[in-house]
Design a protein around this motif. Structure first.
Motif, short mmCIF file in Angstrom:
data_model
loop_
_atom_site.label_atom_id
_atom_site.label_comp_id
_atom_site.label_asym_id
_atom_site.label_seq_id
_atom_site.Cartn_x
_atom_site.Cartn_y
_atom_site.Cartn_z
N TYR A 224 29.74 48.89 43.44
CA TYR A 224 31.07 49.39 43.07
C TYR A 224 30.87 50.65 42.24
O TYR A 224 30.02 50.68 41.34
CB TYR A 224 31.87 48.35 42.29
CG TYR A 224 33.23 48.86 41.85
CD1 TYR A 224 34.18 49.24 42.80
CD2 TYR A 224 33.54 48.99 40.50
CE1 TYR A 224 35.42 49.72 42.41
CE2 TYR A 224 34.78 49.46 40.10
CZ TYR A 224 35.72 49.83 41.07
OH TYR A 224 36.94 50.32 40.68
N TYR A 244 32.94 40.77 39.35
CA TYR A 244 32.98 41.52 40.60
C TYR A 244 32.83 40.57 41.79
O TYR A 244 33.53 40.71 42.80
CB TYR A 244 31.86 42.57 40.62
CG TYR A 244 32.03 43.67 39.60
CD1 TYR A 244 32.79 44.80 39.88
CD2 TYR A 244 31.44 43.58 38.34
CE1 TYR A 244 32.96 45.81 38.95
CE2 TYR A 244 31.59 44.59 37.40
CZ TYR A 244 32.35 45.70 37.71
OH TYR A 244 32.51 46.70 36.77
N MET A 257 37.35 45.69 39.87
CA MET A 257 37.35 46.66 40.95
C MET A 257 38.78 47.11 41.21
O MET A 257 39.62 46.29 41.61
CB MET A 257 36.72 46.06 42.22
CG MET A 257 35.25 45.74 42.08
SD MET A 257 34.44 45.20 43.61
CE MET A 257 35.18 43.57 43.83
#
Length: 261
Positions: A224, A244, A257
């Motif tokens: 990410y 995540y 995210m």
């Protein structure tokens, strides 16, 4: 200990003003199956292209069997062959299935046409396709069949030059756009190729699909914002408290995210 098959150290890549990869470290060992996951646009396919030698990093080093790669694949031979299966199959529309699958041998070997034809037939058989489609063109095939033809091309072996046979296969979204049944066939095929083709015991797959992650990989890294946010074994997914991982596999909008259009 032996060097990893692939070692990326401090890899960064920027396109325009967007930093796609930011100081990424990654090891890939022989006989490993690795999935690279994460939201769209976070650098997953870029990593594959850097490993394949189609793209050079702005910063960092790429080591293959401990040897540093200088430039791109055409600049200097790698110590082993890497095959990349593109998301959209990337077949040559103007060539038949046989010409696509046997392309490297037709272009770069001294093998007789009949011998290459036999090798193409074997490769098609490995991916569950009949010799009867050899004279068809990509536009005449279904999406799933085009994927399998691209697999057959990636695993083609040259009996006269076994050192040129693929030892690492990179799959870029191999089940994207396929229905669940076709996806299962492709996932099974990835595992079958690994067991049937002795040189292709190591692969890396970029995917968003839960079944592909769980059925084809041993280890996972989650990217990410161009950085590795988590890595672990497939069996660690459901026990992980990494935010995540939790957001990605639950398909939640809320979390670390931030998804933007």
């Amino acid at each position: 200990m032996a060097d990893p098959m692939v070692r990326l150290t401090g890899i960064s890549k920027t396109f325009g003003t967007k930093k796609v990869l930011d100081n990424v470290d990654l090891d890939i060992d022989r006989n490993e199956t690795l999935a690279i996951i994460g939201p769209s646009g976070t650098g997953k396919s870029t990593i594959l292209r850097i490993i394949a030698g189609l793209l050079a990093p702005d910063e960092g080093t790429v080591l293959l069997d401990g040897q540093s790669r200088k430039g791109l694949i055409e600049d200097e031979a790698d110590p082993f062959r890497i095959s990349l299966v593109f998301q959209q199959s990337a077949l040559f529309d103007s060539l038949t299935v046989e010409e696509n699958v046997g392309f490297l041998l037709y272009q770069h070997s001294n093998l007789h046409h009949d011998h290459i034809h036999s090798l193409v037939r074997q490769s098609l058989d490995r991916v569950g396709l009949s010799e009867e489609i050899s004279n068809l063109y990509p536009a005449q095939l279904s999406g799933g069949m085009r994927k399998r033809v691209s697999f057959a091309r990636a695993i083609m072996e040259d009996p006269d030059h076994p050192s040129d046979n693929p030892e690492l296969v990179l799959y870029d979204e191999p089940t994207a756009g396929l229905d669940p049944v076709a996806s299962t066939l492709i996932e099974d095929l990835m595992r079958d190729v690994r067991s049937q083709v002795s040189s292709c015991s190591t692969y890396v797959v970029v995917t968003h699909q839960d079944s592909t992650i769980r059925r084809t990989a041993d280890r996972i890294i989650l990217l990410y914002q161009g950085q590795v946010q988590w890595q672990g074994r497939v069996e660690d997914i459901d026990q992980s408290d990494n935010p995540y991982v939790r957001q990605f596999f639950a398909g939640q909008i809320q979390g670390p995210m931030q998804i933007t259009d």
